[in-house]
Design an enzyme around this catalytic site. Structure first.
Site, short mmCIF file in Angstrom:
data_model
loop_
_atom_site.label_atom_id
_atom_site.label_comp_id
_atom_site.label_asym_id
_atom_site.label_seq_id
_atom_site.Cartn_x
_atom_site.Cartn_y
_atom_site.Cartn_z
N ASP A 12 53.04 -62.94 31.61
CA ASP A 12 52.76 -61.75 32.41
C ASP A 12 52.31 -60.57 31.55
O ASP A 12 51.25 -59.98 31.77
CB ASP A 12 53.98 -61.36 33.23
CG ASP A 12 54.35 -62.41 34.27
OD1 ASP A 12 53.86 -63.54 34.16
OD2 ASP A 12 55.14 -62.10 35.16
N ARG A 92 68.01 -54.64 31.37
CA ARG A 92 66.90 -53.83 31.86
C ARG A 92 67.09 -52.33 31.65
O ARG A 92 66.15 -51.63 31.26
CB ARG A 92 66.60 -54.14 33.32
CG ARG A 92 66.13 -55.57 33.59
CD ARG A 92 65.23 -56.07 32.52
NE ARG A 92 64.61 -57.36 32.83
CZ ARG A 92 64.37 -58.30 31.93
NH1 ARG A 92 64.71 -58.11 30.67
NH2 ARG A 92 63.77 -59.42 32.27
N ASP A 121 63.63 -56.95 38.86
CA ASP A 121 63.40 -56.19 37.64
C ASP A 121 62.55 -54.95 37.86
O ASP A 121 62.74 -53.93 37.18
CB ASP A 121 62.75 -57.08 36.58
CG ASP A 121 63.77 -57.95 35.86
OD1 ASP A 121 64.98 -57.67 35.98
OD2 ASP A 121 63.36 -58.90 35.16
N SER A 173 59.69 -69.84 33.97
CA SER A 173 59.74 -68.69 33.06
C SER A 173 61.13 -68.59 32.45
O SER A 173 62.12 -69.02 33.04
CB SER A 173 59.38 -67.40 33.80
OG SER A 173 60.35 -67.12 34.80
#
Length: 397
Positions: A12, A92, A121, A173
């Site tokens: 990504d 995060r 996220d 992923s």
């Protein structure tokens, strides 16, 4: 325009870097946080420069991650939906914190991230960014571009000569840090499908783990794990050590269909060996040192705390208020725990604490211990009073 991109070097963000340069005519600075991915961090930094970044930050945040984020969360006893130790969620706010800081220092007008419009996220990154810098501009390419699938993105990467780690043969992923690895997408989107055998990185398959159990001793002080097998280590080194020990015995695998904050269910597979050992070590010490009502109240609030972390509200006042409570409770959580680890199992082999509320003389069948058993008669009658009144008032079936 100058943009700071949270960059992992995966599929990504590799594409996003080039896309931002082309579509925003922007100077893009990348930021990669080293929170335990290993060699991937330096590889990502070099790759960012090769792909067009004007500058590439790669910061070692491992100690800050464990000390200021993982350990405070662990002090709360938080589990999301009964299983998930929040390994991605807790990383995060740390990444977003430094993303905003770098943007301020570089005079950037915006920050960007690679979170999709379907996931959690995006919320976690942006809630943190707005809490720390209310006027920051956030660019989320997944909510703007017309690349709607992994195959399309891989075609884009091939057209622009961008090397990416995801392949059609391995289309899931991976998100890695010191606390865990998480796997999602691709073949894992079918909840009936078993995870590929070779997918896991931190943990040995339990059925292939050693045939002899391993004894491990964990010391807790003030709610935080401080030593393993008598060796005191820094927070990051301690978690890495527990990952190594737990990993070789297949500890900490979770396969969960969870409820995302945005409203959909998703399937995530996690491996959290060290974090799982910390969680169980703390619970064992808490059983000795925490008052019953405090423990039960803390467990009720832990559910809310876990939701706040999962949903991205780390820098919200309600999480900070709950943290003050959790830290106060954790002050008395000190002691030592022994586990035997065997083929995915954590078997408690002993616990002790200088602050223990356990009084053998009170509970023993062999000692009187200052407890008059006859007192229980009145205790039971008072507690049964409303039940007896109700039974007399209600008609019989």
């Amino acid at each position: 325009m100058k943009i700071v991109l949270a960059y992992s070097g995966g599929l990504d963000t590799s594409i996003i870097l080039k896309w931002l340069i082309e579509n925003y005519n922007a100077e893009v600075i990348t930021f990669t946080a080293d929170i335990g991915q290993g060699e991937e961090v330096e590889e990502a930094r070099r790759k960012a420069l090769q792909t067009g970044a004007s500058k590439a930050y790669a910061l070692d945040l491992r100690e800050e991650f464990v000390r200021d984020f993982v350990f405070p969360m662990m002090r709360s006893g938080a589990l999301y939906e009964g299983y998930y130790l929040l390994g991605t969620s807790i990383a995060r706010p740390l990444i977003a914190k430094h993303l905003v800081r770098i943007a301020q220092e570089e005079g950037a007008e915006a920050i960007a991230h690679g979170a999709t419009g379907k996931g959690n996220d995006q919320v976690r990154f942006e809630l943190t960014a707005y809490a720390l810098k209310p006027d920051i501009k956030v660019i989320a390419p997944w909510r703007e571009w017309n690349l709607v699938s992994r195959p399309q993105m891989m075609e884009y990467a091939a057209m622009h000569g961008i090397p990416v780690p995801t392949t059609l043969e391995k289309p899931y992923s991976v998100d890695s840090n010191l606390l865990h690895n998480s796997f999602e997408g691709g073949v894992l989107e079918d909840p009936w499908a078993e995870p590929p055998a070779g997918m896991f990185r931190l943990t040995q398959d339990p059925w292939q783990a050693p045939d002899e159990p391993e004894l491990v001793e964990i010391q807790v002080e003030g709610g935080d794990v401080v030593a393993v097998n008598g060796e005191r280590l820094s927070p990051a080194n301690l978690l890495a050590k527990l990952n190594e020990i737990g990993g070789r015995h297949g500890i900490g695998r979770v396969d969960l269909v969870e409820n995302r904050f945005v409203g959909m269910k998703s399937r995530g597979v996690y491996e959290t060996p060290g974090g799982t050992l910390i969680y169980h070590a703390r619970r064992a010490v808490e059983s000795l040192t925490l008052d019953r009502e405090v423990l039960h109240q803390r467990d009720q609030l832990s559910v809310k705390y876990a939701e706040l972390v999962y949903n991205g509200f780390w820098f919200a006042p309600e999480r900070e208020a709950l943290q003050a409570y959790m830290d106060h409770v954790a002050k008395s959580v000190s002691g030592t725990v022994r586990f035997r680890l065997y083929k995915g199992n954590i078997i408690l082999a002993g616990r002790k604490s200088p602050l223990s509320l356990y009084d053998k003389s009170l509970v023993s069948f062999d000692e009187k211990g200052g407890y008059n058993q006859a007192d229980a008669d009145g205790f039971i009658k008072l507690n049964s009073l409303r039940l007896r009144v109700r039974a007399k008032a209600q008609p019989k079936d």
